[in-house]
Design a protein around this motif. Structure first.
Motif, PDB file in Angstrom:
ATOM      1  N   MET A   1     -73.863 -13.131  18.568  1.00 58.49           N
ATOM      2  CA  MET A   1     -73.098 -13.073  17.322  1.00 58.49           C
ATOM      3  C   MET A   1     -71.988 -14.118  17.350  1.00 58.49           C
ATOM      4  O   MET A   1     -71.259 -14.233  18.316  1.00 58.49           O
ATOM      5  N   SER A   2     -71.892 -14.869  16.301  1.00 59.14           N
ATOM      6  CA  SER A   2     -70.897 -15.925  16.228  1.00 59.14           C
ATOM      7  C   SER A   2     -69.525 -15.333  15.900  1.00 59.14           C
ATOM      8  O   SER A   2     -69.418 -14.452  15.060  1.00 59.14           O
TER       9      SER A   2
ATOM     10  N   LEU B   1     -64.726 -28.768  19.949  1.00 62.15           N
ATOM     11  CA  LEU B   1     -65.872 -28.216  19.204  1.00 62.15           C
ATOM     12  C   LEU B   1     -67.019 -27.871  20.156  1.00 62.15           C
ATOM     13  O   LEU B   1     -67.700 -26.854  19.971  1.00 62.15           O
ATOM     14  N   ALA B   2     -67.213 -28.692  21.167  1.00 62.58           N
ATOM     15  CA  ALA B   2     -68.272 -28.389  22.141  1.00 62.58           C
ATOM     16  C   ALA B   2     -67.959 -27.087  22.878  1.00 62.58           C
ATOM     17  O   ALA B   2     -68.863 -26.304  23.186  1.00 62.58           O
ATOM     18  N   GLU B   3     -66.669 -26.867  23.144  1.00 66.07           N
ATOM     19  CA  GLU B   3     -66.302 -25.608  23.811  1.00 66.07           C
ATOM     20  C   GLU B   3     -66.577 -24.416  22.900  1.00 66.07           C
ATOM     21  O   GLU B   3     -67.063 -23.371  23.354  1.00 66.07           O
ATOM     22  N   LEU B   4     -66.281 -24.568  21.617  1.00 66.13           N
ATOM     23  CA  LEU B   4     -66.611 -23.481  20.684  1.00 66.13           C
ATOM     24  C   LEU B   4     -68.105 -23.184  20.742  1.00 66.13           C
ATOM     25  O   LEU B   4     -68.518 -22.020  20.787  1.00 66.13           O
TER      26      LEU B   4
ATOM     27  N   GLY C   1     -70.012 -19.679  21.801  1.00 64.73           N
ATOM     28  CA  GLY C   1     -70.526 -18.945  20.649  1.00 64.73           C
ATOM     29  C   GLY C   1     -69.473 -18.643  19.603  1.00 64.73           C
ATOM     30  O   GLY C   1     -69.520 -17.607  18.943  1.00 64.73           O
ATOM     31  N   ILE C   2     -68.525 -19.541  19.452  1.00 67.66           N
ATOM     32  CA  ILE C   2     -67.455 -19.365  18.468  1.00 67.66           C
ATOM     33  C   ILE C   2     -67.733 -20.288  17.285  1.00 67.66           C
ATOM     34  O   ILE C   2     -67.879 -21.507  17.464  1.00 67.66           O
ATOM     35  N   ALA C   3     -67.803 -19.705  16.093  1.00 62.26           N
ATOM     36  CA  ALA C   3     -68.089 -20.507  14.911  1.00 62.26           C
ATOM     37  C   ALA C   3     -66.854 -21.288  14.479  1.00 62.26           C
ATOM     38  O   ALA C   3     -66.933 -22.481  14.186  1.00 62.26           O
ATOM     39  N   ARG C   4     -65.724 -20.578  14.409  1.00 63.70           N
ATOM     40  CA  ARG C   4     -64.495 -21.199  13.935  1.00 63.70           C
ATOM     41  C   ARG C   4     -63.314 -20.665  14.746  1.00 63.70           C
ATOM     42  O   ARG C   4     -63.350 -19.520  15.205  1.00 63.70           O
TER      43      ARG C   4
END
Lengths: 244, 250
Positions: free
Chosen positions: B1-2, B27-30, B34-37
Motif C-alpha cells: 500500500m502506498s 524521490l528514489a528513496e520514496l 513505498g511512499i507515494a508523497r
C-alpha cells in the motif's frame, strides 16, 4: 544467546501487557533467548511485593529464559527497604525505579535508604528516564556521581525530550550504563564508541516495542563481532549475572 | 500500500546530508519505501529564518510532480507572520509547520491570532510539533484549536511519547484536532491511538531527515505492522486518504 535487559510486565492502566507464556512467545518470535523482566503499572507504582513475587515465580518456572528486576516505591520507607532485601535475596537482579510513576525526584533524599540496600547487595539500579521534572538524564548523572558504589542503567535513554542529553549524561559518570531500546542504529554505534560495549545493554521494552525491530537496530549499528556480542549479552552477564 | 509520509525534514544546511541532497535521490528513496508523497519541512527555517527556509522548501519540491509536498513555516512572533503565511499559500504550500520549542513561542499567546486567522482564510492546516513541555503540550495546542474551530490543527507527533493520552484526549474532544502518528512511542502506544481516535483523524509520518538516518525505515516498519492489523478501508484512510483530504490533494 541474546539477552534482553528490559522487557515489561504488569497491569498497565493504558497499554496491554502479556502473561508469561505470551511474553515467552514474543521473545521466541523476536529471537531473544533470555530476558530480564521489569514491573510496570500497578506493580511498579503501589503493589511492589505482589509484582516482585509474581515475577520471581515466572523466573523460577523458566530459569533458563527469565530473570527480573524488582521494584520498591521509596515512599514506603523501611517497608520498601525490607521488601527490596527480600526480593534481592530471592534472586532479583537489581532495582527498577520510575520516578514519574512512583512520585519522587531523582535527587530526593527519599531514595537514599533503598539505594543503600541495592549497594549492600551489589546490585544495579535501572531508572526510567526522560520524563521531566523527575527523571532527566543529567539528574541520573548527578545521582551516579553521588553514589559511586552503585551502577545505574539509563532506562529509556531520556526519551523523548532528553535524547540530546543522553551522551553528555552517560559520559558524565563512569557508573552509568546505556540501554538500546528506542535508539536508532547510529546512536547505538555512538553509545558503544563513547562508553565501550561493556556499558551498553540490548533491551527492547517489549511488549510495548517490537523485539525484532529493536534487534534490527542493533544489527544495523555495524558493531564489531566482540562489541555486538557484548551488547547482546556479555554486558548483561557481567552487570546482571544473567548467563551469556 | 502506498503511503503519504506527513512528516519529513530537509537536512540542516550545516549537515553533510544537505551538501549531497538531490531531489532525484529523495524521490528514489520514496520509491524504495513505498511512499507515494511526502511532506517536506524545514529544520533551519525553524531555528533561524522561516522565510529563507520556505524559499528552500519551495525550490526542492518544485518539479517533483507533486510527490514532495511543500510545508511552510512562519515565526509567529513576527508582525509579518500572517503575510508570510499568505505568501506560502500563494506559492502552493500545503500546510504550515510550527514548532513551539524550536521557534520559542507558546500557542496560547495573542500573537497566534492573526496567524491562525490567515491560515483559516487561506485554508492551510497547522502542523504543530507536540509532546514537548512546556509550550508544545497537546492540550495547549488543542486550546488554540478550540479558540479557532475553523482552523485545522494536526498534532505532528501524537504526544511524542509520554503525552500520547493527552493527544488522544485532544483529538477526541476537538473536531478540528488531528494526529500524525510519528513519535518515539512504542508500537503499543500507536495501536492504542488507533483504537481510541476515529481513524479519519489519523495520518502517518516518519520524521525522515531528522536525526537517525535509519529512522524512516524503522518507523515505516512499525506503521506497516499497524496497517496490517486494520480492515482495508481503515488502512487506506490511515496510509494516505486522510492525508490527501487534509492537504486538499483529492
Amino acid at each position: 544467546m541474546t539477552t534482553d535487559a528490559h522487557v515489561a510486565a504488569g497491569e498497565h492502566p493504558s497499554l496491554p501487557t502479556l502473561d508469561v507464556d505470551d511474553l515467552l512467545r514474543v521473545l521466541d518470535d523476536g529471537g531473544v533467548g533470555r530476558a530480564v523482566v521489569g514491573p510496570v503499572g500497578r506493580w511498579l507504582a503501589v503493589d511492589n511485593e505482589d509484582g516482585n513475587r509474581t515475577l520471581a515465580g515466572w523466573c523460577a518456572a523458566h530459569p533458563d529464559r527469565l530473570a527480573h528486576w524488582a521494584t520498591v516505591n521509596p515512599w514506603y520507607g523501611s517497608r520498601a527497604c525490607d521488601e527490596l532485601r527480600r526480593a534481592l535475596a530471592a534472586g532479583a537482579r537489581g532495582l527498577k525505579l520510575a520516578p514519574s510513576v512512583q512520585g519522587f525526584g531523582l535527587l530526593s533524599p527519599l531514595l537514599e535508604p533503598v539505594l543503600d540496600v541495592a549497594e549492600e547487595h551489589g546490585r544495579p539500579v535501572y531508572v526510567v528516564t526522560g520524563v521531566p521534572v523527575a527523571s532527566e538524564p543529567l539528574q541520573l548523572t548527578e545521582l551516579a556521581l553521588r553514589r559511586p558504589g552503585l551502577t545505574f542503567v539509563m532506562g529509556r535513554s531520556g526519551r523523548t525530550d532528553f535524547s540530546l542529553d543522553l551522551l553528555p549524561a552517560l559520559t558524565g559518570a563512569p557508573n552509568l550504563v546505556a540501554e538500546t531500546a528506542y535508539n536508532g542504529a547510529s546512536l547505538i554505534a555512538a553509545l558503544v564508541t563513547a562508553l565501550g560495549a561493556g556499558r551498553v545493554l540490548f533491551s527492547s521494552d517489549a511488549p510495548f516495542n517490537d523485539v525484532a525491530l529493536e534487534l534490527e537496530r542493533v544489527d544495523r549499528a555495524g558493531l564489531s563481532g566482540d562489541d555486538r556480542a557484548a551488547v547482546l549479552g556479555g554486558a548483561a552477564a557481567t552487570l546482571l549475572g544473567v548467563a551469556a | 500500500m502506498s503511503l503519504v509520509d506527513l512528516h519529513t525534514h530537509l537536512p540542516s544546511a550545516a549537515a553533510p546530508a544537505w551538501a549531497s541532497w538531490r531531489q532525484s535521490d529523495a524521490l528514489a528513496e520514496l520509491d524504495r519505501f513505498g511512499i507515494a508523497r511526502a511532506a517536506v519541512m524545514t529544520l533551519d527555517g525553524l531555528a533561524y529564518d522561516a522565510v529563507t527556509g520556505n524559499d528552500v522548501v519551495a525550490q526542492v519540491c518544485a518539479g517533483s510532480d507533486g510527490r514532495l509536498l511543500p510545508f511552510g513555516s512562519v515565526d509567529p512572533r513576527r508582525p509579518d507572520a500572517a503575510d508570510e503565511l499568505r505568501r506560502c499559500a500563494d506559492r502552493g504550500f500545503h500546510a504550515i509547520k510550527l514548532h513551539p520549542w524550536m521557534q520559542g513561542f507558546s500557542p496560547l499567546e495573542a500573537y497566534m491570532d492573526p496567524v491562525a486567522e490567515a491560515a483559516i482564510e487561506r485554508g492551510l492546516p497547522f502542523v504543530m510539533h507536540d509532546g514537548t513541555p512546556p509550550y508544545a503540550s497537546p492540550l495547549q495546542i488543542a486550546r488554540l484549536a478550540a479558540r479557532f474551530p475553523e482552523l485545522t490543527v494536526v498534532l505532528a507527533h501524537g504526544g511524542l511519547f509520554d503525552l500520547w493520552e493527552d493527544s488522544v484526549a485532544a483529538a477526541v474532544r476537538y473536531p478540528n484536532v488531528h494526529i500524525t502518528m510519528c513519535g518515539t512511542a512504542p508500537r503499543a502506544v500507536f495501536r492504542e491511538i488507533v483504537r481510541r481516535v476515529p481513524v479519519a483523524k489519523l495520518t502517518l509520518g516518519t520524521d525522515g531527515g531528522f536525526g537517525d538516518p535509519d529512522l524512516r525505515r524503522h518507523r515505516l516498519s512499525v506503521h506497516r505492522a499497524i496497517l496490517a492489523e486494520l480492515p482495508d478501508g481503515d488502512a487506506a484512510a490511515l496510509a494516505y486518504r486522510n492525508a490527501e483530504r487534509l492537504l486538499g490533494l483529492t
